[in-house]
Design an enzyme around this catalytic site. Structure first.
Site, PDB file in Angstrom:
ATOM      1  N   HIS A  51       0.825  -1.207   0.000  1.00  0.00           N
ATOM      2  CA  HIS A  51       0.000   0.000   0.000  1.00  0.00           C
ATOM      3  C   HIS A  51       0.862   1.260   0.000  1.00  0.00           C
ATOM      4  CE1 HIS A  51      -3.636  -2.390   1.658  1.00  0.00           C
ATOM      5  NE2 HIS A  51      -3.689  -2.269   0.356  1.00  0.00           N
ATOM      6  N   HIS A  83       0.084  -9.033   1.163  1.00  0.00           N
ATOM      7  CA  HIS A  83      -0.990  -9.311   2.118  1.00  0.00           C
ATOM      8  C   HIS A  83      -1.547 -10.722   1.976  1.00  0.00           C
ATOM      9  CE1 HIS A  83      -1.034  -4.925   1.196  1.00  0.00           C
ATOM     10  NE2 HIS A  83      -1.000  -4.858   2.501  1.00  0.00           N
ATOM     11  N   CYS A 105       3.982 -11.840   2.750  1.00  0.00           N
ATOM     12  CA  CYS A 105       4.911 -11.646   3.866  1.00  0.00           C
ATOM     13  C   CYS A 105       4.937 -12.903   4.731  1.00  0.00           C
ATOM     14  CB  CYS A 105       4.464 -10.448   4.703  1.00  0.00           C
ATOM     15  SG  CYS A 105       5.430 -10.197   6.202  1.00  0.00           S
ATOM     16  N   HIS A 133      -9.873  -5.952   4.703  1.00  0.00           N
ATOM     17  CA  HIS A 133      -8.452  -5.922   4.377  1.00  0.00           C
ATOM     18  C   HIS A 133      -8.039  -7.233   3.710  1.00  0.00           C
ATOM     19  CE1 HIS A 133      -4.073  -5.608   4.918  1.00  0.00           C
ATOM     20  NE2 HIS A 133      -4.281  -4.311   5.031  1.00  0.00           N
ATOM     21  N   GLU A 135      -5.360  -8.940   3.862  1.00  0.00           N
ATOM     22  CA  GLU A 135      -4.718  -9.906   4.760  1.00  0.00           C
ATOM     23  C   GLU A 135      -5.750 -10.744   5.511  1.00  0.00           C
ATOM     24  OE1 GLU A 135      -2.658  -9.812   9.071  1.00  0.00           O
ATOM     25  OE2 GLU A 135      -1.860  -8.332   7.655  1.00  0.00           O
ATOM     26  N   CYS A 203       2.842  -8.302  13.947  1.00  0.00           N
ATOM     27  CA  CYS A 203       4.204  -8.280  13.417  1.00  0.00           C
ATOM     28  C   CYS A 203       5.139  -7.564  14.401  1.00  0.00           C
ATOM     29  CB  CYS A 203       4.167  -7.568  12.061  1.00  0.00           C
ATOM     30  SG  CYS A 203       5.764  -7.133  11.389  1.00  0.00           S
ATOM     31  N   SER A 231      -2.869   2.525   3.689  1.00  0.00           N
ATOM     32  CA  SER A 231      -2.025   1.573   4.415  1.00  0.00           C
ATOM     33  C   SER A 231      -2.579   1.341   5.813  1.00  0.00           C
ATOM     34  CB  SER A 231      -0.588   2.102   4.496  1.00  0.00           C
ATOM     35  OG  SER A 231       0.161   1.389   5.458  1.00  0.00           O
ATOM     36  N   ASN A 233      -1.305  -0.366   8.346  1.00  0.00           N
ATOM     37  CA  ASN A 233      -0.356  -0.194   9.441  1.00  0.00           C
ATOM     38  C   ASN A 233      -0.058   1.278   9.692  1.00  0.00           C
ATOM     39  OD1 ASN A 233       2.609   0.496   8.398  1.00  0.00           O
ATOM     40  ND2 ASN A 233       1.737  -0.932   6.917  1.00  0.00           N
TER      41      ASN A 233
END
Length: 312
Positions: A51, A83, A105, A133, A135, A203, A231, A233
């Site tokens: 992102h 993701h 990831c 999302h 992920e 993470c 994004s 995060n």
């Protein structure tokens, strides 16, 4: 925490968090994609690899073809974004004969494995995160039964009232979530359920950046969080900083800085999302250091007004 400190001639101090720029997972995804872009075959991806607009535009300029659905890729190479993808979608790509470069990831892979483990233990899997999302969709797609996905206390209590929340649950987190912002949900789950098993899938680089950001936010006048508006995060990081410093501004680049933002603060902190190029952080820093006028604390805006105006 360690920061890089810069002093301007106008009297401002800029503190940049030690950990800014790409995380390991983003660097890995970009490297894997760049390698296959050097081949003659067409390279496709559903959505964005990461992102960040600067990154995606650069990769697309080199030939990465973004498609809306998996069916739009007829042949060549399919890159799985950082993701991840639901297991069924990944299998369908392979069955159609496309080569797959899985840039998911590794920490996201571990979150999927943690959810599978909890399901094998007989738990109802509860995922704390954003249901929309990519992920989270990948985690859900790795399970035999649909998980319960929650992001707020209201959503959790509604699930309990409608009997969708079971007595034995296993909890995982969206890897980019703030553990601090999840505490209320975890405490409520423990109150509502008979058995709660938790695997912390947040993470570690995210957690480190969040811890550093909180410490920095508490001692600066203005806190800048650099990263894409899409994004997760980065938005989590901005929300966390805002909880400790109402004068927090989420920006994508130096172009988002207004003269009035820099007129009053003498000490400014900078942190970044995991998919933000370090060069972008450096341009923000340089833009602040280039301001010639000395800071005037009397121009500091009302915190409640500023917070409402700069909430992502």
């Amino acid at each position: 925490m360690r920061t890089r400190r810069y002093h301007s001639e106008s009297g401002r101090i800029v503190e940049v968090a030690e950990e800014v720029g790409f995380c390991f997972g983003v660097k890995r995804a970009i490297s894997m994609t760049e390698k296959v872009l050097g081949r003659e075959q067409p390279v496709f991806i559903v959505g964005d690899l990461v992102h960040n607009r600067m990154v995606t535009e650069r990769l697309e300029a080199r030939g990465l073809r973004k498609v809306k659905t998996l069916d739009a890729a007829s042949d060549g190479i399919m890159v799985v974004r950082a993701h991840g993808l639901p297991r069924q979608e990944l299998r369908s790509v392979q069955e159609r004969g496309l080569a797959v470069v899985d840039a998911t990831c590794p920490i996201v892979h571990r979150a999927q494995e943690a959810a599978q483990l909890l399901e094998e233990r007989g738990c109802q899997v509860v995922v704390i995160g954003d249901a929309n999302h990519a992920e989270i969709k990948g985690i859900a797609g790795s399970l035999k039964e649909p998980p319960l996905i929650i992001e707020t206390l209201d959503e959790l209590r509604a699930a309990k009232a409608s009997h969708r929340l079971r007595r034995k649950v296993g909890v995982v987190f969206q890897t980019t979530h703030s553990l601090e912002l999840c505490k209320e949900l975890v405490a409520e789950l423990i109150f509502l359920c008979k058995e709660v098993q938790i695997i912390n899938t947040i993470c570690r680089p995210v957690q480190n950046r969040q811890d550093d950001a909180v410490e920095l936010a508490e001692r600066v006048d203005l806190m800048l969080v650099v990263g894409s508006a899409t994004s997760a995060n980065t938005m989590e990081l901005a929300a966390l900083c805002r909880a400790h410093n109402p004068w927090t501004k989420h920006i994508e680049s130096a172009e988002d800085l207004r003269p009035e933002d820099l007129a009053w603060p003498a000490r400014i902190g900078i942190v970044s999302g995991l998919s933000t190029p370090e060069q972008c952080v450096e341009t923000v820093r340089d833009a602040i250091l280039a301001v010639a006028e000395s800071p005037d604390p009397s121009q500091r805006p009302d915190p409640s007004v500023y917070e409402a105006d700069h909430r992502a």
